[in-house]
Design a protein around this motif. Structure first.
Motif, mmCIF file in Angstrom:
data_model
loop_
_atom_site.group_PDB
_atom_site.id
_atom_site.type_symbol
_atom_site.label_atom_id
_atom_site.label_comp_id
_atom_site.label_asym_id
_atom_site.label_seq_id
_atom_site.Cartn_x
_atom_site.Cartn_y
_atom_site.Cartn_z
ATOM 1 N N ARG A 195 -2.185 7.110 1.682
ATOM 2 C CA ARG A 195 -2.740 7.682 0.484
ATOM 3 C C ARG A 195 -2.921 6.484 -0.376
ATOM 4 N NH1 ARG A 195 1.575 10.544 -1.784
ATOM 5 N NH2 ARG A 195 1.047 12.635 -1.069
ATOM 6 N N GLY A 196 -2.063 5.512 -0.264
ATOM 7 C CA GLY A 196 -2.267 4.273 -0.843
ATOM 8 C C GLY A 196 -3.580 3.548 -0.511
ATOM 9 N N LEU A 197 -3.708 3.401 0.782
ATOM 10 C CA LEU A 197 -4.748 2.789 1.131
ATOM 11 C C LEU A 197 -6.323 3.608 0.791
ATOM 12 C CD1 LEU A 197 -3.602 2.106 4.747
ATOM 13 C CD2 LEU A 197 -4.325 0.311 3.288
ATOM 14 N N PHE A 247 -11.323 12.707 -0.096
ATOM 15 C CA PHE A 247 -10.016 12.311 -0.975
ATOM 16 C C PHE A 247 -10.635 11.730 -2.270
ATOM 17 C CE2 PHE A 247 -7.714 8.591 -2.245
ATOM 18 C CZ PHE A 247 -6.318 8.982 -2.112
ATOM 19 N N ASP A 250 0.869 -1.360 0.044
ATOM 20 C CA ASP A 250 -0.005 -0.166 -0.047
ATOM 21 C C ASP A 250 0.772 1.136 0.055
ATOM 22 O OD1 ASP A 250 -2.677 -0.687 0.101
ATOM 23 O OD2 ASP A 250 -2.218 -1.922 1.689
ATOM 24 N N LEU A 251 1.903 1.140 0.743
ATOM 25 C CA LEU A 251 2.881 2.374 0.549
ATOM 26 C C LEU A 251 3.486 2.546 -0.608
ATOM 27 C CD1 LEU A 251 5.043 4.530 1.750
ATOM 28 C CD2 LEU A 251 6.591 2.613 2.230
ATOM 29 N N LEU A 303 -8.843 12.931 -5.779
ATOM 30 C CA LEU A 303 -7.970 11.888 -6.822
ATOM 31 C C LEU A 303 -8.566 12.137 -8.078
ATOM 32 C CD1 LEU A 303 -6.448 9.201 -7.031
ATOM 33 C CD2 LEU A 303 -8.860 7.941 -6.676
ATOM 34 N N ILE A 320 12.480 7.517 1.591
ATOM 35 C CA ILE A 320 11.368 7.085 2.399
ATOM 36 C C ILE A 320 11.397 5.467 2.403
ATOM 37 C CG2 ILE A 320 8.914 6.824 2.380
ATOM 38 C CD1 ILE A 320 8.593 9.676 1.160
ATOM 39 N N ARG A 366 2.002 1.831 -3.436
ATOM 40 C CA ARG A 366 1.072 2.308 -4.321
ATOM 41 C C ARG A 366 0.730 3.844 -3.994
ATOM 42 N NH1 ARG A 366 -3.567 -0.390 -2.261
ATOM 43 N NH2 ARG A 366 -3.321 -2.329 -3.971
ATOM 44 N N GLY A 367 0.884 4.205 -2.883
ATOM 45 C CA GLY A 367 0.828 5.735 -2.645
ATOM 46 C C GLY A 367 1.866 6.390 -3.144
ATOM 47 N N LEU A 424 -6.349 5.076 -1.972
ATOM 48 C CA LEU A 424 -6.576 4.648 -3.419
ATOM 49 C C LEU A 424 -7.148 3.452 -3.511
ATOM 50 C CD1 LEU A 424 -6.013 5.055 -6.473
ATOM 51 C CD2 LEU A 424 -3.835 4.518 -6.257
ATOM 52 N N ALA A 425 -6.693 2.402 -2.715
ATOM 53 C CA ALA A 425 -7.286 0.907 -2.493
ATOM 54 C C ALA A 425 -8.897 1.035 -2.130
ATOM 55 C CB ALA A 425 -6.570 0.228 -1.613
ATOM 56 N N ALA A 467 6.466 8.422 5.112
ATOM 57 C CA ALA A 467 6.107 6.977 4.608
ATOM 58 C C ALA A 467 4.607 6.900 5.142
ATOM 59 C CB ALA A 467 7.130 6.037 5.351
ATOM 60 N N ASP A 478 2.249 8.512 2.842
ATOM 61 C CA ASP A 478 2.200 7.842 1.310
ATOM 62 C C ASP A 478 1.186 6.650 1.565
ATOM 63 O OD1 ASP A 478 3.319 9.396 -0.607
ATOM 64 O OD2 ASP A 478 5.061 9.289 0.794
ATOM 65 N N LEU A 479 1.490 5.818 2.700
ATOM 66 C CA LEU A 479 0.645 4.763 3.167
ATOM 67 C C LEU A 479 -0.917 5.086 3.298
ATOM 68 C CD1 LEU A 479 0.388 1.685 4.206
ATOM 69 C CD2 LEU A 479 0.820 2.518 6.241
#
Lengths: 206, 206
Positions: free
Chosen positions: B168-170, B108, A165-166, B112, A186, A168-169, B172-173, B162, B165-166
């Motif tokens: 943010r990735g979550l 969010f 997931d990181l 996006l 990072i 991906r972000g 998106l998921a 980090a 960014d995590l």
């Protein structure tokens, strides 16, 4: 038709499908989902409209096939890169940085266009969801293998997911004009934490 | 015009702008960027086309203002939620879970849509980039403060990035149909690692 005549025909078909799919991914990256039209794809690929419609009747067929195809190629690239990874010290960071690069590639950008479009398009969503699930499972499996992680240990599965997931972000940030240096710093820091956390979970194993 | 007559007029204008911006965010979430038209926005907000065009001459003006406005509201919500965070043990996880929820919100999703559209639209990109930078800086600053992290310690800045960014990735998921339970489990494990890493970096401080 004799066997010898059929093979070149099959090859020509395969090459044409490949050109169509590659042109589609290029256009998704350059012009986004709404800017990617089937007309532009056939022009870019140098394939007649008739032939294109025969292989991919709709824009959705084309974009889903294209992202699936390129994801497979990238998956093979990833498997090949594995052979060059160091063993022992430094391996965890090498794996994590490799995943970071993977999610900063144009294929990720094309997939992002597809995902975002699929969010508000039920037909596209139906086609994209199984692809996304399959790719997610494959990437997870490969990551577990590369890290040599033992998912029977509580917490390990979540650490692997967090890593994915990181990246991906970071991949999303990258499409907005982020830079590779920031990403590397990072991921270096996260690799240190991941290494300690995996060792800690292993020690706490019931 | 007297002062008493001007105040209600200003209030009506403010309320109208707000309705336009809220309708825009709703439509970005429901129909995506390309499905969000200025006609649909004025219908949804119950505002005449003329008044809308007066305040927001183009679709880009409208979407950028709307996402900026809602981001500010969400930012205030976040600051307010801070008061309810536990101190001491459990604080790091509470902060991380709060950020995870923040990035799983409709704002969010609307942002996006804007980011992805801006990737391939130079005019929109010019308007979105400063907003994205400002929001990024603000969220980073708030996170550092909430975690009580000392960024002069090497590695700490990267761990905070980090974490963002995590989430943010979550986030998106989450737009692709992910679930909150998975997110919570991942962030719980992340928080444990973050807590050890922050303590380790603090100890290694030169």
């Amino acid at each position: 038709m004799s066997a010898t005549a059929r093979v070149p025909q099959e090859e020509r078909t395969r090459a044409m499908r490949q050109r169509l799919m590659e042109a589609t991914v290029d256009l998704l990256v350059e012009k986004g989902f709404s800017g990617t039209t089937t007309t532009l794809v056939s022009e870019r690929a140098g394939v007649s409209r008739g032939a294109q419609l025969h292989h991919f009747p709709t824009k959705n067929d084309l974009v889903v096939a294209a992202v699936a195809h390129l994801t497979e190629i990238r998956g093979s690239d990833l498997e090949a890169a594995v052979a060059r990874l160091p063993e022992g010290s430094g391996r965890i960071e090498a794996v994590v940085q490799m995943l970071g690069d993977h999610f900063a590639s144009p294929v990720f950008t094309a997939a992002l266009e597809l995902w975002v479009a699929a969010r508000t398009d039920a037909t596209l969503h139906e086609a994209v969801a199984p692809l996304e699930q399959r790719v997610g499972r494959e990437t997870h499996r490969l990551t577990v293998e590369l890290l040599g992680a033992d998912e029977s240990v509580p917490g390990v599965r979540e650490l692997v997911q967090a890593t994915l997931d990181l990246v991906r972000g970071l991949g999303l940030a990258n499409t907005l004009g982020d830079d590779a240096r920031r990403r590397r710093r990072i991921l270096k820091e996260w690799s240190r934490s991941l290494e300690s956390a995996l060792a800690r979970d292993e020690k706490e194993k019931p």
